[in-house]
Every structure is written in structure tokens, then in C-alpha cells.
Scaffold this active site. Structure first.
Site, short mmCIF file in Angstrom:
data_model
loop_
_atom_site.label_atom_id
_atom_site.label_comp_id
_atom_site.label_asym_id
_atom_site.label_seq_id
_atom_site.Cartn_x
_atom_site.Cartn_y
_atom_site.Cartn_z
N SER A 37 22.91 39.09 -40.96
CA SER A 37 23.18 38.39 -39.71
C SER A 37 23.17 36.89 -39.96
O SER A 37 22.96 36.42 -41.08
CB SER A 37 22.12 38.75 -38.66
OG SER A 37 20.85 38.27 -39.07
N LYS A 38 23.38 36.13 -38.88
CA LYS A 38 23.42 34.68 -39.00
C LYS A 38 22.10 34.11 -39.51
O LYS A 38 22.07 33.08 -40.17
CB LYS A 38 23.77 34.06 -37.64
CG LYS A 38 25.21 34.29 -37.24
CD LYS A 38 25.53 33.62 -35.92
CE LYS A 38 26.99 33.83 -35.54
NZ LYS A 38 27.32 33.21 -34.24
N ARG A 39 20.99 34.80 -39.20
CA ARG A 39 19.71 34.26 -39.66
C ARG A 39 19.56 34.35 -41.18
O ARG A 39 18.73 33.68 -41.78
CB ARG A 39 18.54 34.96 -38.96
CG ARG A 39 18.31 36.41 -39.36
CD ARG A 39 17.21 37.04 -38.52
NE ARG A 39 16.98 38.41 -38.85
CZ ARG A 39 16.18 38.82 -39.82
NH1 ARG A 39 15.55 37.93 -40.57
NH2 ARG A 39 15.99 40.10 -40.06
N GLY A 60 22.04 33.53 -42.97
CA GLY A 60 23.06 32.60 -43.45
C GLY A 60 24.40 33.29 -43.69
O GLY A 60 25.21 32.82 -44.47
#
Length: 479
Positions: free
Chosen positions: A248-250, A252
Site C-alpha cells: 500500500s501507500k504506507r 511507499g
């Protein structure tokens, strides 16, 4: 209900992204698996843009997806298909299901559906719609009331998905409710549109993420009720982050183009992405030609793969070293428009830095893990005099070092052959005459000529900078 037996028809696969943003890594890997399978089997790789969500879709996102696929080298056959433009064909299929008695008009209102959902939550049971309109006489339908068209899905028995990756997966039909195939506004829903498009495009194998496995059961029912052959399925595992959670975006997670901007090569991305869920023995470094020769969906692993940026970086370093010098330089030139400081670098190239950079490629490729390493390592080529020194270079160029450079400069003047080998000989002779180790001379030279303490081999640097620029920089330092 089960999948149809595999046919001997030529392989046709597709990649069908929704244009709501960039081409993310999971999508890129799915596209790669489809592309490789088509290449390996001598088949066709088609592209469909699932752009029915008009509020979330954008032409910019479509362009970004096409750009990402092109950069990765995943060429598709024919023109991309727009799902939105095929809405009339989807409605035609819904009407056929209705006419054949395999679908029905459902007049449940949003308020009634909300009440059914609340009742299911109160009873702590899964929410499924058992529409009272399934078995009603059409003559009892309210006049002029809006309605959706629902699939008359089988209530008894099982739907079996025989999957090349997940194995045999069984769904009890009682757990699959009558899904809406046409909304009250006449727009087709995802599962109907996908089935109609895949059938009309002649798709033989559907290779996609395992998060679509339940959709496969619903789509298999639609295929069966339309009397169409069911494609073969291969639902590939998700990609997880280093901590084992879904990427996910967390973590990166970035789009394909972001990896281009970070200096990764398409061949390295293909090599790395295919290894996220597929293997060929213990092979880690695999050329695209070998991938096409070896790839098969049967070898895709069932377990999720973990994305590791350090492994990607190491693999990219290998492919940089394995690339031809001209090929690598072309990759650098193509990267320039996508750099944050691309304009400045492009201006430097236009001013004559290009040939100098090309001359440094052989020396730099052995120590570079990304193309950005080349750019960063070559910025001294277009640096303005007097050079701005970084902290380590400034510390290294103390008074003694500057005095030494002043003594060294005359040794380079009027040198008949300005190239790395005679330059190195001059420095070695000077070091010996001054009773110094070579490094005690070379490091201050590096600081004076590049403004840093890390660079390509210093004699290559001198050769590429040329006699005039080298001597001017050394004289600046000597002062």
C-alpha cells in the site's frame, strides 16, 4: 456448475485496468504475466480500459497507464478497447438474459435494500439479497417504477472454479445472490461488462489478481446462462510489503513511471516483477528472452510475494553492468525528460555534456545501481567554476593539499596526449618524487575536479573534462 473444458484455441489474454490513476506495481505485474503468457504460447495480448466509472476515470490516467506499459516494453495487439463505449452491447446481453428467463426485473427501492441490510446486521448474518421479485408475475410489476435487472442465479448446487494457480475452488450457489447486471439508470455493472467483453474479445485465459476470485464464480454463472464457453482462470497472489501486509501507500508503493524516474531499467523491472510470484528453479537473473521461453501460469506460486526495493536495486545494478554502453547511454537520454531537474541536465547536454557523459559510461556502470547514480556521479561535468565543494571535499582540500596541487599543475601543461593512461603516469611520477602514496595525490585531485570525494576513476575524469577545464579547476583549487 463448473468451468468449460479447456479448448485448443490460440491463447488470447488481456490486461484490463481501470483508469483511476497510474499503473501501480500490482497492475504492472498482472500485465507482465499476461504479456509473457501470450508471448510464450504464440498468442495475443489485448488491452481493455475499464472506464465505465466516468467520475473517477480520466484521459490523463489512461495516458499514464499506456505510458507505463510502453516503458516496461509490454506491447499489446490491436487498439485498446474502451469498456464504456461498449455499453449498448452490455445492455443487449442483459436483455437476452431477461428474454430467456435467466434474469428478472427487480423493483426493490434503496430504502427497502437498506432495511434488508440492517436486518442482516442485526441478525449477524452475511447480507445477501433475496428479491421478492424473482418469482413474481411480471404482470404484478408497478407501472412506471424504476427497476434494476438481476441475474436469476442458480440457488442449488455449486459453482466450481478450476484455477491454474489456486486449484479447485468451490462456491455454494446459495451463498451467491442474484447480482444486479443492469442498474436502474440502464448502466451495466462490472461483472456483466467483463463477461461480455471477454467473450467478444475471444479471451481464452483470464489472468488477474486473487482478489477477483469471487468475481470468477459470479462471472462463470453469467457465462453459463448466456450459453458461452467459460475461459480458463489463473488468479495470481497479491503483492505484500516487507512487513507481510498488503502492499500500500504506507509501504511507499509507487506507479511504474516512478521507478523509471528513480533510474530503474525496464529489463530489470520485468525480471524483478515476474519473480514476485513466479519462479524457475533457483534462477534470479533471467533475461526477457528466457522469461518468454520458460513462462507458464502453472509455475505461479499461490502464496503472496513480498516487494523488496533492495533486491530490485541489486538486480538493476546487474542489468546496468550487463547493458551495452550505447544502450545504457540511450536509456540515460530517454530518462532526462522525466527527471525533477531534467531541464538543467538537458541544457547541460545541449551545451556539450552529452559526449562527455557517454565517455564516462564504461567507468561508471560498474559502480552504479540506478541511472540516477550516473546522473549524480556526472554532475561535475556541467558544474560551474569555481566548484562548490561538499563538506568532505572542503575538509580534504586543506592548505597542504592546495600547495601540493599547485606543484602538480605544471606536470600536466603541454601534455601531448591528454588521456587517462599518460595522466596516471604523470601523477604516479609526481607522487613518487614527493614520497607520497598515490591516494594522497588522487583524492585531493578528485575533490578539486569534482567537488566531492566520490567519482568515477579520477584519470577518466581528467580525460573527459579535457585539458583546459582540468587545468582551470586545478588552478582554482591551488589558489
Amino acid at each position: 456448475m463448473s468451468n468449460a473444458a479447456p479448448s485448443n484455441a490460440p491463447v488470447v489474454v488481456r490486461f484490463a485496468p481501470s483508469p483511476t490513476g497510474y499503473l501501480h506495481i500490482g497492475g504492472a505485474r498482472t500485465a507482465l504475466f499476461n504479456w509473457l503468457y501470450a508471448k510464450a504460447k504464440g498468442g495475443r495480448f489485448l488491452l481493455r480500459i475499464e472506464d465505465t466509472d466516468r467520475e473517477r476515470n480520466s484521459p490523463e490516467a489512461v495516458a499514464a497507464i499506456l505510458d507505463g506499459l510502453t516503458w516496461l516494453g509490454l506491447d499489446w495487439d490491436g487498439e485498446p478497447v474502451s469498456q464504456y463505449e461498449r455499453a449498448d452491447r452490455h445492455r443487449e446481453a442483459a436483455e437476452k438474459l431477461l428474454t430467456d428467463g435467466n434474469a428478472y426485473r427487480c423493483y426493490l427501492t434503496q430504502e427497502q435494500l437498506a432495511a434488508l441490510r440492517e436486518a442482516a446486521e442485526a441478525d449477524k448474518r452475511p447480507f445477501r439479497v433475496d428479491s421478492p421479485w424473482r418469482d413474481c408475475d411480471p404482470a404484478d410489476a408497478p407501472s412506471d417504477a424504476p427497476f434494476a435487472i438481476r441475474l436469476r442465479a442458480p440457488k442449488d448446487g455449486e459453482t466450481v472454479i478450476r484455477d491454474h494457480v489456486q486449484g479447485e475452488v468451490t462456491f455454494a450457489n446459495k451463498d451467491l445472490d442474484d447480482l444486479i447486471i443492469l442498474r436502474s439508470d440502464g448502466s451495466p455493472t462490472y461483472n456483466l461488462a467483463v463477461v461480455v467483453d471477454d467473450h467478444d474479445m475471444g479471451i481464452t485465459h483470464v489472468i488477474r489478481g486473487v482478489d477477483h476470485l469471487t468475481n470468477a464464480a459470479r462471472q462463470a454463472q453469467i457465462y453459463s446462462l448466456l450459453g458461452w464457453p467459460v475461459p480458463e482462470w489463473a488468479h495470481v497472489p497479491l503483492i505484500h510489503g516487507p512487513d507481510g501486509a498488503k502492499l500500500s501507500k504506507r509501504h511507499g508503493a509507487l506507479g511504474a513511471q516512478a521507478y523509471r524516474e528513480m533510474g530503474y531499467l525496464p529489463v530489470a523491472m520485468r525480471n524483478y516483477l515476474v519473480r514476485l510470484g513466479w519462479s524457475h528453479g533457483d534462477d534470479e537473473i533471467i533475461s526477457t528472452e528466457q522469461l518468454i521461453e520458460w513462462f507458464d501460469i502453472e509455475a505461479i506460486n499461490k502464496a503472496p510475494a513480498r516487494f523488496d526495493i533492495h533486491k530490485l536495486e541489486a538486480l538493476n545494478g546487474h542489468w546496468i553492468r550487463a547493458s551495452g554502453d550505447d544502450e545504457l547511454f540511450d536509456s540515460l537520454v530517454h530518462l532526462l525528460p522525466h527527471l525533477a531537474d531534467g531541464d538543467a541536465v538537458a541544457k547541460a547536454f545541449a551545451a556539450g555534456a552529452g559526449p562527455k557523459m557517454r565517455a564516462l559510461v564504461p567507468a561508471m556502470k560498474e559502480r552504479s545501481k540506478t541511472l540516477l547514480d550516473f546522473i549524480d556521479g556526472a554532475k561535475f561535468l556541467w558544474a560551474k567554476r569555481p566548484l562548490e565543494l561538499d563538506e568532505k571535499a572542503e575538509k580534504l582540500l586543506d592548505d597542504a593539499a592546495r600547495d601540493m596541487i599547485a606543484k602538480l599543475v605544471p606536470n600536466f601543461e603541454h601534455l601531448p596526449n591528454w588521456s587517462a593512461e599518460p595522466l596516471e603516469a604523470k601523477v604516479r611520477d609526481f607522487a613518487e618524487a614527493q614520497n607520497l602514496k598515490l591516494g594522497k595525490v588522487a583524492q585531493p585531485l578528485r575533490a578539486a575536479l569534482t567537488g566531492t570525494t566520490v567519482s568515477p576513476p579520477i584519470f577518466d575524469v581528467m580525460a573527459v573534462l579535457g585539458e583546459e577545464e582540468t587545468l582551470n579547476r586545478l588552478r582554482d583549487a591551488a589558489r
